[in-house]
Write a protein that holds these residues in place. Structure first.
Motif, PDB file in Angstrom:
ATOM      1  N   ASP A  77       1.764   1.320  11.299  1.00 48.18           N
ATOM      2  CA  ASP A  77       2.782   1.675  12.288  1.00 48.18           C
ATOM      3  C   ASP A  77       2.539   1.034  13.648  1.00 48.18           C
ATOM      4  OD1 ASP A  77       4.189   3.351  10.539  1.00 48.18           O
ATOM      5  OD2 ASP A  77       2.817   5.016  10.921  1.00 48.18           O
ATOM      6  N   ASP A  78       1.463   0.246  13.784  1.00 51.26           N
ATOM      7  CA  ASP A  78       1.141  -0.267  15.113  1.00 51.26           C
ATOM      8  C   ASP A  78       1.882  -1.572  15.420  1.00 51.26           C
ATOM      9  OD1 ASP A  78      -0.209  -2.296  13.820  1.00 51.26           O
ATOM     10  OD2 ASP A  78      -2.213  -1.565  14.291  1.00 51.26           O
ATOM     11  N   GLY A 105       0.615  -4.459  15.925  1.00 50.19           N
ATOM     12  CA  GLY A 105       0.076  -5.581  15.174  1.00 50.19           C
ATOM     13  C   GLY A 105       0.801  -5.793  13.857  1.00 50.19           C
ATOM     14  N   ALA A 106       1.174  -4.686  13.212  1.00 51.28           N
ATOM     15  CA  ALA A 106       1.912  -4.787  11.954  1.00 51.28           C
ATOM     16  C   ALA A 106       3.273  -5.435  12.187  1.00 51.28           C
ATOM     17  CB  ALA A 106       2.072  -3.403  11.336  1.00 51.28           C
ATOM     18  N   LYS A 107       3.896  -5.076  13.309  1.00 48.32           N
ATOM     19  CA  LYS A 107       5.211  -5.640  13.630  1.00 48.32           C
ATOM     20  C   LYS A 107       5.114  -7.127  13.974  1.00 48.32           C
ATOM     21  CE  LYS A 107       6.736  -1.159  15.440  1.00 48.32           C
ATOM     22  NZ  LYS A 107       7.130  -0.410  16.653  1.00 48.32           N
ATOM     23  N   GLN A 108       3.975  -7.524  14.546  1.00 43.85           N
ATOM     24  CA  GLN A 108       3.792  -8.914  14.957  1.00 43.85           C
ATOM     25  C   GLN A 108       3.251  -9.792  13.827  1.00 43.85           C
ATOM     26  OE1 GLN A 108       4.786 -10.165  17.830  1.00 43.85           O
ATOM     27  NE2 GLN A 108       5.498  -8.144  18.506  1.00 43.85           N
ATOM     28  N   GLY A 109       2.911  -9.183  12.705  1.00 43.95           N
ATOM     29  CA  GLY A 109       2.420  -9.966  11.570  1.00 43.95           C
ATOM     30  C   GLY A 109       0.957 -10.320  11.636  1.00 43.95           C
ATOM     31  N   TYR A 110       0.128  -9.466  12.277  1.00 43.26           N
ATOM     32  CA  TYR A 110      -1.301  -9.731  12.396  1.00 43.26           C
ATOM     33  C   TYR A 110      -1.992  -9.633  11.031  1.00 43.26           C
ATOM     34  CZ  TYR A 110      -0.995  -9.359  17.529  1.00 43.26           C
ATOM     35  OH  TYR A 110      -0.693  -9.553  18.846  1.00 43.26           O
ATOM     36  N   CYS A 111      -3.270 -10.023  11.004  1.00 39.52           N
ATOM     37  CA  CYS A 111      -4.060 -10.012   9.766  1.00 39.52           C
ATOM     38  C   CYS A 111      -4.207  -8.593   9.217  1.00 39.52           C
ATOM     39  CB  CYS A 111      -5.436 -10.612  10.036  1.00 39.52           C
ATOM     40  SG  CYS A 111      -6.530 -10.587   8.599  1.00 39.52           S
ATOM     41  N   TYR A 121      -6.603  -7.519   7.085  1.00 37.47           N
ATOM     42  CA  TYR A 121      -7.929  -7.265   6.515  1.00 37.47           C
ATOM     43  C   TYR A 121      -8.417  -5.842   6.764  1.00 37.47           C
ATOM     44  CZ  TYR A 121     -12.787  -7.720   5.213  1.00 37.47           C
ATOM     45  OH  TYR A 121     -13.997  -7.533   4.605  1.00 37.47           O
ATOM     46  N   LYS A 122      -8.193  -5.296   7.952  1.00 38.83           N
ATOM     47  CA  LYS A 122      -8.698  -3.961   8.276  1.00 38.83           C
ATOM     48  C   LYS A 122      -7.965  -2.846   7.537  1.00 38.83           C
ATOM     49  CE  LYS A 122     -10.809  -4.563  12.834  1.00 38.83           C
ATOM     50  NZ  LYS A 122     -10.853  -4.044  14.229  1.00 38.83           N
ATOM     51  N   VAL A 123      -6.815  -3.153   6.964  1.00 42.97           N
ATOM     52  CA  VAL A 123      -6.094  -2.130   6.192  1.00 42.97           C
ATOM     53  C   VAL A 123      -6.194  -2.421   4.692  1.00 42.97           C
ATOM     54  CG1 VAL A 123      -4.521  -1.357   7.989  1.00 42.97           C
ATOM     55  CG2 VAL A 123      -3.923  -3.384   6.646  1.00 42.97           C
ATOM     56  N   GLY A 124      -7.266  -3.125   4.324  1.00 44.69           N
ATOM     57  CA  GLY A 124      -7.603  -3.242   2.905  1.00 44.69           C
ATOM     58  C   GLY A 124      -7.375  -4.575   2.239  1.00 44.69           C
TER      59      GLY A 124
END
Length: 359
Positions: free
Chosen positions: A249-250, A252-258, A260-263
């Motif tokens: 929901d952050d 970073g998710a909207k911006q298309g970031y990596c 890796y930290k979510v699995g």
């Protein structure tokens, strides 16, 4: 026995023009990773070689591999089924069923021994009580058909590694095909399911070159499993910069970031998803915003929760600390700024000195 038609003859019989046939061969050459100049080699093979008999067995599976196979776009599924191979038996795609289907399979052993390709989907239970087809155990059927096959193609992670059925505690004793056969050449095409064009590409390679494709140490075709998804990922730049999605929901998710930290298991997964993509090259899970599960890797089902970061993946030598990723980039950038500032000061002093000398 009636002469088998060549791939070219079968294509013409199904309404292909010469132009259509050449376009199919060009697309096939591209799918195999060949150079454009090698298209002629594919054309010659399709003009002279007969359709390859194929027996497709399904055991402990979800039919996902068959579903993926029929969605191939290059080459198209209908081209593979009607022109390139002669599908003698398949629980999903064969017209006959019941005793008629089982008879067709037995006829292959009689007429094409040593010539047919055995495609296997699903794991095989070590205990015969868990799966029988046509009154015969899965293991007995597999061993019988494998003995007369030219080669075995293990489609999917279930037949390649054991699959979901082999997840702890593995109640059926599910095992991959390599646990039962050692003498017949075997190609592993893992994935849950594999990419459609990878599945058809393996068959196409055997038809074109008359031999198995080059395999890696695990028995996978190098053409499709030579790179980690991480190496070709469209989000790799964000990984290198230390920009990660912390939750779905952050910002970073909207911006298309990596991811890796979510699995995301992309750093330890070998597959062609980031290069070939799915559904005719439209997209793949990471591009669509979902972490890679590592579904083509052995034991992916027991490697912890799908959406939990793993700094160390069991069975690999890969250790990643995403909290430190990007620090080197930041350090270099800071060093660059410092050097640039120092250079500016020195340049100014030199300019001032030249000005004084000029006066």
């Amino acid at each position: 026995m009636k002469r088998q038609k060549t791939v070219y003859e079968a294509a013409i019989d199904h309404g292909f023009s010469r132009r259509d046939f050449l376009k199919m061969c060009t697309a096939l050459a591209a799918a195999l990773g060949l150079e454009f100049t090698q298209s002629e080699q594919v054309v010659k093979a399709m003009e002279t070689k007969t359709r390859v008999p194929v027996v497709w067995l399904q055991f402990q599976d979800c039919t996902g591999c068959s579903e993926s196979f029929i969605r191939s776009s290059q080459p198209k599924t209908e081209s593979v089924l009607l022109e390139m191979i002669s599908l003698e038996y398949s629980e999903v795609l064969s017209a006959p069923s019941g005793h008629q289907a089982e008879t067709s399979m037995k006829q292959v052993l009689k007429n094409y021994k040593g010539e047919y390709i055995l495609a296997v989907e699903g794991s095989i239970p070590d205990d015969d009580a868990f799966l029988t087809v046509g009154g015969q155990s899965a293991k007995a059927t597999f061993l019988e058909m494998a003995a007369g096959a030219k080669a075995i193609v293990a489609y999917g992670s279930c037949s390649s590694w054991g699959g979901i059925a082999a997840a702890h505690p593995n109640p059926t004793g599910a095992k991959p095909v390599t646990s039962f056969v050692k003498d017949t050449p075997t190609i592993l095409v893992p994935g849950c399911p594999p990419i459609a064009e990878v599945m058809t590409g393996v068959i196409a390679h055997i038809i074109t070159f008359g031999k198995l494709p080059e395999l890696d140490q695990f028995g996978r075709p190098k053409a499709f499993y030579r790179h980690r998804i991480h190496d070709k990922c469209n989000r790799r730049a964000y990984f290198d910069a230390g920009l990660f999605v912390e939750n779905f929901d952050d910002e970073g998710a909207k911006q298309g970031y990596c991811l890796y930290k979510v699995g995301c298991k992309g750093p330890t997964t070998y597959n062609s998803c980031a290069e070939m993509r799915w559904n005719g090259g439209v997209s793949y899970p990471i591009q669509s915003g979902n972490p890679c599960f590592g579904c083509s890797e052995k034991d992916f089902w027991d490697n912890g929760p799908f959406y939990t970061r793993r700094a160390k993946i069991p069975g690999t030598q890969t250790t990643i600390n995403p909290d430190n990723v990007g620090l080197a980039v930041v350090g270099l950038a800071a060093a660059g700024v410092t050097v640039h500032a120092a250079g500016t000061v020195i340049k100014k002093k030199l300019d001032d000195k030249r000005g004084e000398e000029h006066e």
